[in-house]
Scaffold this active site. Structure first.
Site, short mmCIF file in Angstrom:
data_model
loop_
_atom_site.label_atom_id
_atom_site.label_comp_id
_atom_site.label_asym_id
_atom_site.label_seq_id
_atom_site.Cartn_x
_atom_site.Cartn_y
_atom_site.Cartn_z
CE LYS A 211 -3.78 2.07 2.69
NZ LYS A 211 -4.49 2.05 3.99
CB SER A 287 -7.99 3.65 3.06
OG SER A 287 -7.09 3.14 3.99
CB SER A 311 -7.87 0.91 6.17
OG SER A 311 -8.51 2.16 6.19
C1 LIG Z 1 -4.92 6.04 9.95
O1 LIG Z 1 -3.65 5.61 9.75
C2 LIG Z 1 -3.53 4.41 9.08
C3 LIG Z 1 -2.08 4.18 8.98
O2 LIG Z 1 -1.41 4.45 10.15
C4 LIG Z 1 -4.21 4.49 7.72
O3 LIG Z 1 -4.25 3.28 7.07
C5 LIG Z 1 -5.58 4.96 7.87
O4 LIG Z 1 -6.16 5.09 6.61
C6 LIG Z 1 -5.56 6.27 8.61
N1 LIG Z 1 -6.91 6.74 8.70
C7 LIG Z 1 -7.22 8.01 8.76
C8 LIG Z 1 -8.68 8.32 8.81
O5 LIG Z 1 -6.40 8.88 8.81
#
Ligand SMILES: *[C@@H]1O[C@H](CO)[C@@H](O)[C@H](O)[C@H]1NC(C)=O
Ligand SMILES: *[C@@H]1O[C@H](CO)[C@@H](O)[C@H](O)[C@H]1NC(C)=O
Length: 612
Positions: A211, A287, A311
């Site tokens: 990723k 994500s 995610s």
């Molecule tokens: C939070 O951090 C992680 C990685 O540390 C990431 O994958 C995730 O998408 C982040 N989410 C947000 C909302 O920032």
């Protein structure tokens, strides 16, 4: 005054909450009052949110409408805050595991994990020609060792397949970057090792995609943005990537993701919306969208993602693969964008449970100084070849929560639980997991506050035109939380930690669907602006939060399909440090479900014998 005064919820002290099946705790359905918005409307919304006075008023109304105000900001909570999700070392007793000696190298750990795999069944696979079989790391290793093919040959097929997915007809948007030269070079080195008869480990020559939030040389780490890599150059591999490299794995480029991880759809305005290989008109989830979709499409048996709010597990479920997030503190966060500190960590996306185990073995770590190594208990691997010996398992189920999913998901997951009880004798224990929606909001405040604090120094210097529209909405909302919101969120974390520990006295794992909806349509109006779809968003993350907010290990597995043929995931959430048990249970479930697995529409068979 009266207009803006809001009565907060008064929470009972946590020990007084009834966690039993007949508890009178009210199950609050996500009360999201925000229609789906895309295109021009998103731009107008951003303009309002970013305007000084109007923006604050609108944010206030939004928070109030979505109950953040009543349930968190002004709530009366008895407990003090709990600021992290780290767990102290507990020696939990696990069935059918093998203890792993400390200080083994990643390649030695892979070797240990390989010896936990069940015997190879490849002859029986030919019996059922209709069955869809995914190649595992062990299949690649055998094919390389026997000389049937070489890492170089497979790398060439990978590059050809990756190129084809970029064709305008498909436009899958799996990757942000990958270098032909770098991949072929690694593959040549690996091929030479096999030729000499000296592969480093079972992962030698196996393609692993990363990723684009995890540092991996020679690529920049964009975090799905157009700017982050310019202010934060990537200078070395992240710890988990280093381990994979030391096992001989071929690092196969950087996968697409939701910009800054700030959403669950995987629609990225800069690098494209990652499409679902089961139906290219549907989202892949996020994500870690590209990692999930690339594994689903057969481009690599495993990929790494990062899980801060589901995610890894959400896209894994939507793409029908395994998503595995260990206990917080089990893997090193070094070399990962510090978007949020107390909820995010790396996770594994794999086509099979066996490969999740092998990859876990490679990357689990003795953590560097900055992280509390002394907290980590001994490491166990599950003996996947002794299925019958894992008995007496109790699965905690909260019916109202479990049912807060589409009919297809609910029926399919229920059916799977029935099979598990019949086949393995596992028992369902009905429980109540209170305050789920409260926990979701508290986690949202936490991840938003951490993201704001981490990015603020960069954002103050940045031209906002560089940031995608939906990410700008997220950043506005993230930046609106107060210290009181944050502290109350941490008090809710403390309550939830208590509830979950109590539930784990009655059951080994908590079982849920992984998501409340399957992959939903990718609409063309979202291509440039992204979309704001908080209703689907809330349904996607509904079951993910405990894994992050409480640092609990969790795994999702494909258990069936909805009427439209889209994958459905079932999730186990485990006690701290119970990775071995989780993988064992997931493997048992895979054994029952694998017969019904279907081939995605977009799929590449990188080991096919007669391939040109
Ligand atoms: C939070 O951090 C992680 C990685 O540390 C990431 O994958 C995730 O998408 C982040 N989410 C947000 C909302 O920032
Ligand atoms: C969940 O739904 C099933 C039917 O799908 C029903 O039998 C069951 O009673 C429901 N459980 C709860 C707690 O609502």
């Amino acid at each position: 005054m009266g207009l803006f005064r809001d009565a907060g919820k008064a929470y009972k002290p946590a020990p007084e909450v009834d966690l039993g099946a007949h508890s009178d705790e009210f199950y609050l359905h996500a009360n999201v009052k925000a229609p789906r918005v895309a295109g021009l409307l998103v731009k107008i919304f951003v303009w309002i949110l970013e305007s000084p006075i109007l923006g604050s008023i609108v944010l206030y109304i939004l928070k109030k409408d979505n109950l953040i105000q009543r349930l968190v900001s002004v709530a009366e909570i008895q407990e003090p805050p709990l600021f992290t999700a780290t767990h102290s070392s507990e020696d939990i007793s696990e069935q059918s595991v093998t203890p792993i000696k400390p200080n083994l190298s990643p390649a030695e750990r892979v070797q240990e994990a390989a010896s936990c795999l069940p015997p190879c069944l490849d002859s029986s696979f030919t019996d059922s020609a209709s069955q869809f079989k995914r190649w595992t790391i062990r299949d690649f290793f055998r094919a390389y060792k026997s000389g049937e093919t070489t890492p170089l040959e497979v790398a060439r097929r990978f590059l050809a397949a990756a190129k084809e997915t970029e064709d305008p007809k498909l436009h899958m948007a799996f990757f942000i970057s990958y270098s032909h030269e770098d991949i072929l070079r690694q593959a040549e080195e690996s091929s030479r090792r096999y030729h000499r008869g000296t592969p480093i480990s079972m992962m030698d020559g196996v393609l692993v995609a990363i990723k684009d939030e995890i540092d991996c040389m020679p690529y920049p780490t964009t975090g799905g943005t157009r700017w982050l890599h310019k202010v934060r150059p990537c200078i070395e591999d992240a710890s988990c990537v280093k381990h994979l490299r030391s096992c001989g794995a071929i690092l196969a480029g950087k996968t697409n993701m939701h910009e800054l991880g700030a959403g669950a759809s995987g629609i990225n305005p800069h690098y494209g919306a990652t499409r679902n290989p089961y139906d290219i008109n549907k989202i892949s989830g996020g994500s870690s969208s590209g990692s999930a979709a690339a594994v689903c499409a057969g481009l690599c048996p495993v990929a790494l993602g990062v899980d801060g709010g589901g995610s890894v597990r959400m896209p894994a479920a939507l793409c029908g693969i395994v998503g595995f997030k260990p206990t917080s503190g089990r893997l090193s966060n070094s070399g990962i964008l510090p978007l949020n500190w107390t909820v995010g960590m790396p996770g594994i996306l794999a086509a099979t449970v066996e490969d999740a185990l092998i990859t876990y073995a490679a990357i689990c770590d003795h953590l560097p100084f900055s992280q509390p190594t002394f907290l980590q208990p001994s490491l166990n691997f599950p003996l996947l070849d002794s299925m019958q010996s894992i008995t007496n398992i109790k699965l905690a189920k909260y019916g109202k929560w479990f049912n807060d999913s589409t009919i297809d998901i609910r029926n399919c997951c229920d059916q799977t639980l029935k099979m598990l009880s019949q086949h393995y004798g596992w028992k369902i224990v009905d429980v109540t997991v209170p305050e789920i929606e409260e926990m979701r909001l508290a986690h949202y405040i936490t991840i938003g506050s951490e993201c704001t604090a981490s990015l603020a120094p960069h954002l103050s210097k940045l031209d906002y035109a560089e940031i995608g529209w939906d990410a700008r909405v997220a950043l506005s909302v993230y930046g609106s939380f107060s210290s009181r919101d944050y502290l109350n969120a941490q008090r809710i974390r403390n309550r939830q930690m208590y509830f979950h520990k109590e539930i784990f006295k009655r059951a080994d794992v908590i079982v849920t669907p992984t998501t409340g909806v399957t992959a939903y349509p990718l609409l063309s109006d979202a291509a440039d602006t992204g979309e704001l779809d908080y209703i689907n968003g809330a349904a996607l993350v509904r079951f993910s939060i405990a894994g992050n907010f409480l640092g609990l290990p969790a795994v999702t597995l494909l258990v069936g399909y909805d009427k439209g043929g889209l994958p459905i995931g079932l999730q186990f959430i485990g006690r701290p440090w119970s990775e071995a048990t989780l993988l064992h249970l997931a493997f048992a479930m895979q054994t029952l479900c694998i017969k019904s697995y279907k081939r995605p529409k977009v799929f590449y068979d990188l080991l096919k014998k007669e391939q040109a």
